[in-house]
Design a protein around this motif. Sequence first.
Motif, mmCIF file in Angstrom:
data_model
loop_
_atom_site.group_PDB
_atom_site.id
_atom_site.type_symbol
_atom_site.label_atom_id
_atom_site.label_comp_id
_atom_site.label_asym_id
_atom_site.label_seq_id
_atom_site.Cartn_x
_atom_site.Cartn_y
_atom_site.Cartn_z
ATOM 1 N N PHE A 1 -1.121 -95.814 7.648
ATOM 2 C CA PHE A 1 -1.386 -94.406 7.362
ATOM 3 C C PHE A 1 -0.382 -93.500 8.069
ATOM 4 O O PHE A 1 0.082 -92.507 7.495
ATOM 5 N N VAL A 2 -0.030 -93.841 9.305
ATOM 6 C CA VAL A 2 0.929 -93.017 10.054
ATOM 7 C C VAL A 2 2.298 -93.044 9.384
ATOM 8 O O VAL A 2 2.941 -91.997 9.217
ATOM 9 N N ARG A 3 2.755 -94.228 8.976
ATOM 10 C CA ARG A 3 4.067 -94.305 8.322
ATOM 11 C C ARG A 3 4.050 -93.577 6.986
ATOM 12 O O ARG A 3 4.977 -92.809 6.687
ATOM 13 N N VAL A 4 3.022 -93.789 6.195
ATOM 14 C CA VAL A 4 2.930 -93.121 4.901
ATOM 15 C C VAL A 4 2.842 -91.608 5.084
ATOM 16 O O VAL A 4 3.468 -90.838 4.343
ATOM 17 N N GLY A 5 2.088 -91.149 6.079
ATOM 18 C CA GLY A 5 1.982 -89.715 6.325
ATOM 19 C C GLY A 5 3.314 -89.089 6.706
ATOM 20 O O GLY A 5 3.630 -87.977 6.270
ATOM 21 N N ALA A 6 4.114 -89.800 7.508
ATOM 22 C CA ALA A 6 5.431 -89.290 7.875
ATOM 23 C C ALA A 6 6.351 -89.225 6.663
ATOM 24 O O ALA A 6 7.139 -88.278 6.514
ATOM 25 N N VAL A 7 6.277 -90.221 5.792
ATOM 26 C CA VAL A 7 7.086 -90.202 4.568
ATOM 27 C C VAL A 7 6.677 -89.030 3.680
ATOM 28 O O VAL A 7 7.527 -88.284 3.167
ATOM 29 N N MET A 8 5.371 -88.843 3.498
ATOM 30 C CA MET A 8 4.884 -87.799 2.613
ATOM 31 C C MET A 8 5.193 -86.404 3.128
ATOM 32 O O MET A 8 5.242 -85.444 2.349
ATOM 33 N N ALA A 9 5.405 -86.257 4.432
ATOM 34 C CA ALA A 9 5.674 -84.937 5.003
ATOM 35 C C ALA A 9 6.982 -84.349 4.499
ATOM 36 O O ALA A 9 7.115 -83.122 4.397
ATOM 37 N N VAL A 10 7.965 -85.198 4.198
ATOM 38 C CA VAL A 10 9.285 -84.705 3.785
ATOM 39 C C VAL A 10 9.713 -85.243 2.433
ATOM 40 O O VAL A 10 10.834 -84.986 1.989
ATOM 41 N N LEU A 11 8.853 -85.974 1.753
ATOM 42 C CA LEU A 11 9.216 -86.582 0.482
ATOM 43 C C LEU A 11 9.364 -85.515 -0.599
ATOM 44 O O LEU A 11 8.570 -84.575 -0.661
ATOM 45 N N PRO A 12 10.361 -85.613 -1.464
ATOM 46 C CA PRO A 12 10.481 -84.649 -2.573
ATOM 47 C C PRO A 12 9.265 -84.694 -3.489
ATOM 48 O O PRO A 12 8.607 -85.718 -3.627
ATOM 49 N N ALA A 13 8.966 -83.583 -4.098
ATOM 50 C CA ALA A 13 7.855 -83.409 -5.039
ATOM 51 C C ALA A 13 6.510 -83.418 -4.312
ATOM 52 O O ALA A 13 5.789 -82.418 -4.312
ATOM 53 N N PHE A 14 6.154 -84.519 -3.648
ATOM 54 C CA PHE A 14 4.856 -84.611 -2.983
ATOM 55 C C PHE A 14 4.817 -83.816 -1.680
ATOM 56 O O PHE A 14 3.735 -83.418 -1.236
ATOM 57 N N THR B 1 4.916 -75.880 -1.709
ATOM 58 C CA THR B 1 3.941 -75.385 -2.680
ATOM 59 C C THR B 1 2.740 -76.311 -2.823
ATOM 60 O O THR B 1 1.734 -75.922 -3.423
ATOM 61 N N VAL B 2 2.833 -77.534 -2.312
ATOM 62 C CA VAL B 2 1.718 -78.479 -2.366
ATOM 63 C C VAL B 2 0.829 -78.236 -1.153
ATOM 64 O O VAL B 2 1.306 -78.239 -0.013
ATOM 65 N N SER B 3 -0.441 -78.042 -1.370
ATOM 66 C CA SER B 3 -1.354 -77.718 -0.280
ATOM 67 C C SER B 3 -1.542 -78.910 0.660
ATOM 68 O O SER B 3 -1.307 -80.070 0.284
ATOM 69 N N VAL B 4 -1.982 -78.608 1.866
ATOM 70 C CA VAL B 4 -2.200 -79.654 2.868
ATOM 71 C C VAL B 4 -3.284 -80.624 2.415
ATOM 72 O O VAL B 4 -3.196 -81.836 2.653
ATOM 73 N N GLN B 5 -4.312 -80.116 1.757
ATOM 74 C CA GLN B 5 -5.400 -80.984 1.301
ATOM 75 C C GLN B 5 -4.908 -82.004 0.283
ATOM 76 O O GLN B 5 -5.275 -83.184 0.333
ATOM 77 N N ILE B 6 -4.053 -81.549 -0.636
ATOM 78 C CA ILE B 6 -3.519 -82.472 -1.636
ATOM 79 C C ILE B 6 -2.598 -83.503 -0.980
ATOM 80 O O ILE B 6 -2.618 -84.691 -1.337
ATOM 81 N N ARG B 7 -1.818 -83.064 0.005
ATOM 82 C CA ARG B 7 -0.950 -84.016 0.709
ATOM 83 C C ARG B 7 -1.783 -85.081 1.416
ATOM 84 O O ARG B 7 -1.411 -86.261 1.427
#
Length: 258
Positions: free
Chosen positions: A23-36, A40-46
């Motif tokens: 979860f920690v690795r995926v969360g770090a990736v999602m923090a800067v990943l394009p599109a996701f 404009t994407v809300s924190v809840q959706i992330r």
Amino acid sequence: MMDLVETLAALSQPTLVMAFLVFVRVGAVMAVLPAFGEKTVSVQIRLVLTLAFSAIVFPAVTIESSLLQTAPLILWPAMFAEVVSGLTLGLIVRLTVIALQVAGTIISQSTSLSQLFGGGAVDAQPPMGHILFTAGLALAVTFGLHERVALMIIESYDYLPAGRFPDSSELSLLMVGHVAHSFSLSFSFAAPFLIASVIYNTALGVINRAMPQLMVAFVGAPAITLGGLILLFLTAPLLLEIWIGHFHRALENPIGAY
């Protein structure tokens, strides 16, 4: 009954540790990943996307048993290592999108369109940069960005093992190489517009020299704007086709994509 509960707790602890590290690795990736990871994407959706990707990645990865048995206090370095690994993966992919934004900025400056539209937005961009950026993200999502991201994270455990910090010297060389490649790609995309701008300004200077009384700036400004829009219409499909190839290579092999 208590023995059963203790046994289940002992068996579930390594699984929980493993799931947390994923979860920690995926969360770090999602923090800067394009599109996701856009603003404009809300924190809840992330958060929901991070949980969904974690559920996909978790069954497919294995983490060393010695790391799973560590005490919570010793787990903190492993967590920070996962954050560094995740940010590295996300930034490498993000740099390919930044190439479109930089190219759009260069194109806008070359065609006198850099100041059009409001600059008071949260993430203001020149219009051509915004067009290329939005088109690139739409193209990436259309070609199955979610599947490629999940596969990239799963395969990342082969060259970025869980709980281990990447070598600093190798990491610095890797990121410098990707930054250089991103700017090189940006200039390549903007090259036709730069060549057209040089030709236009040279012709404008010759005309101004031959006819000083003519206000060539008022005549030439609409011409370069129209020419830039026509050139963008003609070259954008080819530029995006080349870009999506680089983007997919960055997802398939982040370490050696450039």
